[in-house]
Design a protein around this motif. Structure first.
Motif, PDB file in Angstrom:
ATOM      1  N   ASP A   1       0.833  -1.199   0.000  1.00 51.68           N
ATOM      2  CA  ASP A   1       0.000   0.000   0.000  1.00 51.68           C
ATOM      3  C   ASP A   1       0.868   1.250   0.000  1.00 51.68           C
ATOM      4  N   LEU A   2       1.971   1.169   0.709  1.00 52.86           N
ATOM      5  CA  LEU A   2       2.935   2.281   0.753  1.00 52.86           C
ATOM      6  C   LEU A   2       4.315   1.690   0.558  1.00 52.86           C
ATOM      7  N   PHE A   3       5.149   2.377  -0.150  1.00 55.91           N
ATOM      8  CA  PHE A   3       6.554   1.943  -0.185  1.00 55.91           C
ATOM      9  C   PHE A   3       7.411   3.118   0.245  1.00 55.91           C
ATOM     10  N   ILE A   4       8.245   2.877   1.251  1.00 60.98           N
ATOM     11  CA  ILE A   4       9.066   3.951   1.806  1.00 60.98           C
ATOM     12  C   ILE A   4      10.467   3.835   1.211  1.00 60.98           C
ATOM     13  N   GLY A   5      10.992   4.943   0.696  1.00 57.18           N
ATOM     14  CA  GLY A   5      12.361   4.916   0.169  1.00 57.18           C
ATOM     15  C   GLY A   5      12.415   4.328  -1.228  1.00 57.18           C
ATOM     16  N   GLU A   6      13.626   3.998  -1.622  1.00 60.91           N
ATOM     17  CA  GLU A   6      13.869   3.583  -3.005  1.00 60.91           C
ATOM     18  C   GLU A   6      13.978   2.067  -3.103  1.00 60.91           C
ATOM     19  N   MET A   7      13.300   1.496  -4.056  1.00 63.67           N
ATOM     20  CA  MET A   7      13.385   0.042  -4.220  1.00 63.67           C
ATOM     21  C   MET A   7      14.794  -0.366  -4.648  1.00 63.67           C
TER      22      MET A   7
END
Lengths: 347, 321
Positions: free
Chosen positions: B169-175
């Motif tokens: 639902d949310l992704f924090i930072g860089e994959m």
């Protein structure tokens, strides 16, 4: 106090091996425990607190108590030399003396003679325990909270201090004294060495955090029995038995009969109050079916019930559970939380 | 990144979008963060994320007879790639409802194996840990060492190619991309090539160190039977001693119970107080499942797990051996 040159250590162990089955800290694949050794080279002398506790020397994970068949029951004869353990720590020795209160001793309760455990007693009563001082306690050590000390040899037969080139030894019992007297290689320690021992002790104490006073702990635990604190503290506990199985004082066991046809054996096996089956009744009902109930039991047994029965907590502050807990539960934090908890009211 | 994580968690809690956020906080051991349950915005600053966050927080959804999810609470959970795979498995196996979870992905670089660090430090105790751009620094009394993170990463992470949550639902930072370390697969290749007797010896040697504490089972999100077969005593399926036959039965049955369900997060191996290399068999079985059924656990929450599905034309040669 006598001294043993470290370059004579191999000979020392060899002479010990003549009369004893010698156990010492051995590390294999990165994990350590007290194992039977055949030579001094096998000993991991750098290890402070072993991963596995020394309780298994006298109280193994699985122990066949007797065998049976159509003709009757046969006790398992465990002949062999008495046991000597090299390299116990102060907390380890203390844990063994606590277990002896449960399994071996007739000192505590009037009817205790009835409950002496022959399997424990046979091994423990004839043992020779070498306790080595901790010159550099680990950050997980908290023996000083529980009346211990990194340089205490209380309860051991011989107290040993690692003083660089030599081991300094002080007998702590008649057995220890007799051993030192008959061991040829031991010479009296010098005044300088005795002073060094005192400095090492002071240094070790200074490395430890200030102890938390536990005088009110038992009473607090009883007050908090029916409160939400257990839910709060056990949330992340996954109820495995890692803490109990590395613990040097947890001693609950299960009895299992393994038989086939007309014969079989009865085995005593470590058990843990963390497991649901520990209290599951034949009806299927489990009085401690939730994680928090089992978590509470372990804490209560250590710091309340055992204290009621034997006058001390069933914990030596060795920190093994702190290291082993797979979800990072720190028993010191649990204790502090109990002592500072403001009850939201009983439920 | 951590600040953003805390802010997002605060907002979720303040907006009452979730009642609880499960993540990690700094614990008392430098090399292992500890799971934390945050239920108010003020507490959200406790959250952290780095390579010491080794637990798989998905386990808390099924722990303790699913108490956490029973009352339909909406819960946010901070996940590495493998943790997200466990959630996808739970969705596929209908253990949690999608609307009841908020998946918060974080960029994983792999997690530290404290046993590998201990080998590097020669057993000296690590009191401080820090990481910076693929390097790890550990400090303690007379100890100050910096090395490549890859040297001390958990073996599960070296083999991982699913570092980021796929469904979130949310992704924090860089994959970040994961690249499997060839050596890690070599360990399985080597195991496969052993003669049956040698393989048996290898397994006996390893599992003989087990103390039956069940830490591996209890930290494993895929192990969620209401009552594990080792906890049954009527009938009793398995002996309780640490004799190798009893121990092996536990491990092999657990291994087969999680076939096609293990996400190879490595939580079991890191939890083991005796340092058993538990992933070897799990990864071998995962490879087998992928080769035979084209199924990788926890990648698609809409796909039925391999062992719960049958497709015409599936290879069946294994039935005959």
């Amino acid at each position: 106090m006598v001294r043993l040159e470290k370059d004579r250590f191999d000979d020392f162990i060899r002479s010990l091996l003549a009369d004893y089955a010698v156990y010492a800290a051995v590390t294999a694949d990165g994990k350590s425990g007290f194992k039977v050794i055949k030579a001094a080279q096998e000993i991991d002398r750098r290890r402070l607190v072993t991963d596995r506790s020394p309780k298994e020397v006298f109280f193994p994970h699985s122990e066949v108590i007797f065998e049976y068949d159509k003709d009757g029951v046969r006790e398992i004869e465990k002949a062999g030399k008495p046991i000597a353990i090299w390299g116990l720590r102060g907390c380890d020795v203390k844990s063994l003396s606590m277990l002896d209160k449960v399994f071996g001793s007739a000192r505590q309760m009037p009817d205790d003679e009835m409950f002496q455990d022959p399997y424990w007693k046979k091994k423990y009563d004839t043992s020779l325990l070498f306790c080595i001082a901790c010159n550099e306690p680990r950050s997980t050590c908290f023996c000083n909270w529980l009346g211990g000390d990194p340089h205490s040899g209380e309860g051991s037969d011989v107290f040993v201090i690692d003083a660089g080139d030599a081991f300094l030894m002080q007998p702590g019992s008649e057995k220890g004294k007799a051993f030192i007297e008959k061991t040829a290689d031991l010479k009296p320690a010098s005044g300088a060495e005795e002073r060094q021992a005192a400095e090492l002790a002071a240094g070790a104490r200074a490395m430890m955090d200030r102890p938390v006073a536990l005088d009110d702990l038992n009473e607090r635990l009883k007050e908090l029995f029916h409160t939400d604190i257990w839910e709060d503290m056990s949330g992340k506990c996954v109820n495995c038995g890692a803490c109990a199985f590395v613990c040097s004082t947890c001693h609950c066991f299960d009895m299992q009969d393994e038989g086939k046809g007309g014969k079989g054996k009865r085995i005593r096996i470590w058990d843990s109050c963390m497991f649901p089956i520990f209290t599951k009744e034949a009806s299927g009902h489990n009085p401690r079916h939730l994680s928090k109930d089992r978590f509470r039991q372990r804490v209560m047994h250590k710091y309340s019930y055992f204290a009621d029965n034997y006058g001390e907590s069933l914990c030596t502050g060795c920190g093994r559970c702190v290291v082993a807990c797979p979800v990072g539960i720190d028993i010191r934090e649990v204790i502090k939380h109990v002592l500072s908890y403001e009850s939201k009211g009983a439920r | 990144m951590v600040n953003e994580l805390r802010e997002k968690a605060k907002k979720l809690l303040a907006d009452k979008d979730v009642e609880l956020v499960i993540g990690w906080e700094r614990g008392s051991r430098a090399l292992a963060a500890t799971p934390v349950f945050i239920d108010s915005p003020e507490e959200a600053d406790r959250l952290i994320f780095d390579s010491t966050c080794g637990n798989n927080p998905a386990v808390y959804f099924t722990k303790d007879a699913r108490r956490l999810v029973k009352d339909g609470k909406r819960i946010g959970v901070v996940v590495k790639g493998c943790d997200a795979r466990s959630l996808a498995l739970y969705l596929a196996e209908k253990q949690v409802k999608r609307e009841n979870i908020v998946i918060i992905g974080v960029p994983c670089r792999g997690v530290i194996d404290p046993d590998k660090v201990a080998t590097r430090t020669g057993g000296r105790e690590v009191l401080e840990y820090s990481e910076d751009d693929g390097k790890v620094t550990v400090k303690g009394r007379d100890l100050d060492l910096t090395f490549d993170a890859r040297d001390v990463l958990s073996s599960s992470c070296l083999a991982c190619v699913h570092r980021n949550a796929k469904e979130y639902d949310l992704f924090i930072g860089e994959m970040r991309d994961g690249t499997a370390d060839k050596d890690q697969n070599a360990a399985i290749d080597e195991f496969e090539k052993l003669e049956p007797e040698e393989r048996w010896e290898r397994m006996k040697e390893m599992y003989s160190k087990c103390i039956r504490c069940y830490a591996c089972r209890n930290v494993c999100p895929s192990c969620y039977c209401n009552e594990c077969f080792v906890d049954q005593n009527d009938p009793q399926w398995i002996g309780k001693t640490h004799e190798i036959t009893d121990t092996l039965i536990f491990h092999i049955i657990r291994n087969l119970h999680v076939a096609g369900r293990c996400v190879e997060c490595g939580a079991c191996e890191r939890a083991c107080p005796m340092g058993l290399n538990l992933l070897l068999l799990n990864r071998k079985v995962a490879r087998e499942v992928e080769e035979r059924f084209g199924y990788i656990t926890g990648i698609d929450s809409g796909e039925k797990p391999a062992m719960a599905d049958f497709r015409e034309g599936e290879k069946q040669d294994f039935i005959m051996g």
